[in-house]
Write a protein that holds these residues in place. Structure first.
Motif, PDB file in Angstrom:
ATOM      1  N   THR A 318       0.861  -1.181   0.000  1.00 27.79           N
ATOM      2  CA  THR A 318       0.000   0.000   0.000  1.00 27.79           C
ATOM      3  C   THR A 318       0.893   1.224   0.000  1.00 27.79           C
ATOM      4  N   ALA A 319       0.661   2.116  -0.982  1.00 28.19           N
ATOM      5  CA  ALA A 319       1.421   3.375  -1.086  1.00 28.19           C
ATOM      6  C   ALA A 319       2.929   3.133  -1.097  1.00 28.19           C
ATOM      7  N   GLY A 320       3.339   2.058  -1.744  1.00 29.98           N
ATOM      8  CA  GLY A 320       4.770   1.800  -1.898  1.00 29.98           C
ATOM      9  C   GLY A 320       5.465   1.213  -0.686  1.00 29.98           C
ATOM     10  N   VAL A 321       4.701   0.956   0.394  1.00 30.64           N
ATOM     11  CA  VAL A 321       5.285   0.359   1.609  1.00 30.64           C
ATOM     12  C   VAL A 321       5.256  -1.150   1.461  1.00 30.64           C
ATOM     13  N   ILE A 322       6.424  -1.788   1.602  1.00 31.83           N
ATOM     14  CA  ILE A 322       6.522  -3.239   1.411  1.00 31.83           C
ATOM     15  C   ILE A 322       5.801  -3.949   2.559  1.00 31.83           C
ATOM     16  N   ASN A 323       4.920  -4.861   2.188  1.00 35.06           N
ATOM     17  CA  ASN A 323       4.038  -5.530   3.155  1.00 35.06           C
ATOM     18  C   ASN A 323       4.450  -6.995   3.328  1.00 35.06           C
ATOM     19  N   PHE A 324       4.527  -7.423   4.592  1.00 34.02           N
ATOM     20  CA  PHE A 324       4.904  -8.804   4.904  1.00 34.02           C
ATOM     21  C   PHE A 324       3.831  -9.472   5.759  1.00 34.02           C
ATOM     22  N   THR A 325       3.721 -10.788   5.608  1.00 36.47           N
ATOM     23  CA  THR A 325       3.044 -11.619   6.596  1.00 36.47           C
ATOM     24  C   THR A 325       4.137 -12.271   7.431  1.00 36.47           C
ATOM     25  N   LEU A 326       4.035 -12.145   8.755  1.00 36.55           N
ATOM     26  CA  LEU A 326       5.056 -12.701   9.648  1.00 36.55           C
ATOM     27  C   LEU A 326       4.399 -13.601  10.689  1.00 36.55           C
ATOM     28  N   LEU A 327       5.213 -14.393  11.373  1.00 35.00           N
ATOM     29  CA  LEU A 327       4.732 -15.325  12.397  1.00 35.00           C
ATOM     30  C   LEU A 327       5.422 -15.052  13.723  1.00 35.00           C
ATOM     31  N   HIS A 334       0.657 -12.804  11.702  1.00 34.35           N
ATOM     32  CA  HIS A 334       0.549 -11.343  11.789  1.00 34.35           C
ATOM     33  C   HIS A 334       0.630 -10.781  10.374  1.00 34.35           C
ATOM     34  N   ILE A 335      -0.510 -10.301   9.868  1.00 29.72           N
ATOM     35  CA  ILE A 335      -0.536  -9.762   8.505  1.00 29.72           C
ATOM     36  C   ILE A 335      -0.218  -8.272   8.539  1.00 29.72           C
ATOM     37  N   ASP A 336       0.019  -7.708   7.363  1.00 31.16           N
ATOM     38  CA  ASP A 336       0.243  -6.265   7.177  1.00 31.16           C
ATOM     39  C   ASP A 336       1.389  -5.738   8.029  1.00 31.16           C
ATOM     40  N   GLN A 337       2.499  -6.459   8.017  1.00 31.98           N
ATOM     41  CA  GLN A 337       3.694  -6.033   8.742  1.00 31.98           C
ATOM     42  C   GLN A 337       4.656  -5.339   7.774  1.00 31.98           C
ATOM     43  N   THR A 338       5.463  -4.441   8.318  1.00 31.45           N
ATOM     44  CA  THR A 338       6.424  -3.716   7.480  1.00 31.45           C
ATOM     45  C   THR A 338       7.839  -3.929   8.016  1.00 31.45           C
ATOM     46  N   ALA A 339       8.812  -3.543   7.204  1.00 27.73           N
ATOM     47  CA  ALA A 339      10.217  -3.629   7.607  1.00 27.73           C
ATOM     48  C   ALA A 339      10.980  -2.506   6.912  1.00 27.73           C
ATOM     49  N   THR A 340      12.015  -2.029   7.556  1.00 26.59           N
ATOM     50  CA  THR A 340      12.863  -1.006   6.943  1.00 26.59           C
ATOM     51  C   THR A 340      13.781  -1.662   5.913  1.00 26.59           C
ATOM     52  N   ASP A 341      14.358  -0.830   5.056  1.00 22.45           N
ATOM     53  CA  ASP A 341      15.322  -1.361   4.082  1.00 22.45           C
ATOM     54  C   ASP A 341      16.485  -2.045   4.802  1.00 22.45           C
ATOM     55  N   GLU A 342      16.890  -1.483   5.923  1.00 16.04           N
ATOM     56  CA  GLU A 342      18.016  -2.081   6.673  1.00 16.04           C
ATOM     57  C   GLU A 342      17.649  -3.457   7.210  1.00 16.04           C
TER      58      GLU A 342
END
Length: 354
Positions: A318-327, A334-342
């Motif tokens: 969404t809006a260029g923000v990379i979206n992850f599903t994590l556990l 946990h859906i709709d998680q984000t992470a920094t480039d680092e």
């Protein structure tokens, strides 16, 4: 009518029943060149198929494109298909994805049946209503949600499948184990992929398909919990697109989808451990199984920015923000998680260094 998924041991009988419940003034069968040769002979004498019009396209995900789609539309038109015709997709995920999209759009939609012939297609591509094609090097960029009327799973087709394609499908089963429960996950990690017991594999396949069906039934259009099925796929699709781009440059064969997902699982398990506290021991057990069975994928730190850019093209964003599903644990999603480039680069370091 809700899509019916059937694990069949009597394909002729079950396919005849499925055809009888679909509109079918004309029957068309979509294959690729491989399944035309290896799988079509298994069913061509079945009742209802003796006069079927066979459409064959070139094999491989590289041909899941606009050109192949237009070819299928034209062949349907040439065979005098109407709104009441039926398309049977016989093949791997490339055939079921493209064939489903062709059927969904021709004459504004005709009935279709999927008969997946690879493990990957049985466990993933033919269940859940996603159809589509790639656009240039972007995976599944154009498509629609539309269920087949029936999906018939016959594990006898797996006997002719090579080891690489068994491994490719099994990666999606590993993902289903990770998002379901510890018992399923442990069973999958104890399976010998080098010498697969097809009878046991069929049992696990049934459990895996059930996991996907439960999730899809709750969220058919991927507005919420269906995003659980994307675990491993944000990194995985980037690896797959990266491989597709660079294989064209160096003349190599692109990695199979399931291998890309397996590599994506390594990265997203590490990210889950980093951000959600996923148990380190379970992460290492799973990562070890993947490394032992899927080998390595050669990237360098110079490739990181390109991989991150490919992730930005993912449809889940969404809006260029990379979206992850994590556990945070096996089955704790946990859906709709984000992470920094680092943080993404940390995951890629872990992937490369092992």
């Amino acid at each position: 009518m809700k899509q019916r998924v059937m694990i069949t041991h009597q394909l002729a009988t079950d396919l005849a029943m499925a055809i009888s419940e679909c509109e079918h003034d004309n029957i068309f069968v979509l294959t690729d060149d491989n399944t035309r040769k290896n799988c079509w002979p298994v069913i061509e004498t079945f009742i209802g198929l003796r006069d079927a019009h066979v459409i064959a396209i070139e094999p491989g995900d590289i041909h899941k494109n606009v050109e192949s789609l237009v070819y299928v539309w034209r062949e349907l038109e040439r065979g005098k298909a109407t709104r009441h015709s039926l398309l049977i997709n016989l093949g791997g995920g490339m055939v079921t994805d493209l064939g489903g999209f062709a059927a969904s759009t021709f004459k504004r939609g005709i009935d279709f049946i999927n008969i997946p012939t690879t493990l990957l297609a049985m466990v993933d591509a033919s269940v859940g209503g996603k159809t589509g094609i790639n656009l240039d090097s972007l995976k599944n960029e154009v498509g629609v949600f539309n269920d087949a009327k029936f999906v018939l799973l016959d594990t006898e087709f797996l006997r002719s499948l090579d080891a690489q394609n068994i491994h490719s499908g099994y990666a999606e089963m590993l993902k289903h184990g990770l998002i379901s429960n510890t018992k399923n996950w442990a069973e999958l990690l104890n399976f010998n992929l080098d010498n697969p017991d097809l009878k046991h594999l069929a049992t696990m396949l049934g459990k895996s398909v059930a996991v996907k069906e439960r999730v899809v039934t709750k969220d058919p259009k991927e507005k919420g919990i269906r995003k659980a099925l994307n675990f491993g796929h944000t990194f995985g699709h980037a690896f797959e697109s990266f491989s597709l781009i660079h294989s064209k440059e160096n003349g190599k064969t692109p990695i199979l989808h399931g291998y890309a997902v397996a590599y994506g699982l390594i990265c997203e398990l590490y990210l889950s451990s980093l951000k959600q506290g996923f148990p380190t021991e379970k992460m290492h057990q799973t990562v070890q199984y993947i490394r032992e069975n899927y080998g390595a994928f050669g990237i360098t730190c110079d490739d990181y920015d390109e991989l991150i850019n490919l992730m930005r093209h993912d449809k889940k964003n969404t809006a260029g923000v990379i979206n992850f599903t994590l556990l945070s644990e096996v089955g704790d999603i946990h859906i709709d998680q984000t992470a920094t480039d680092e943080e993404i680069k940390q995951c890629l370091d872990f992937f490369r260094e092992g």
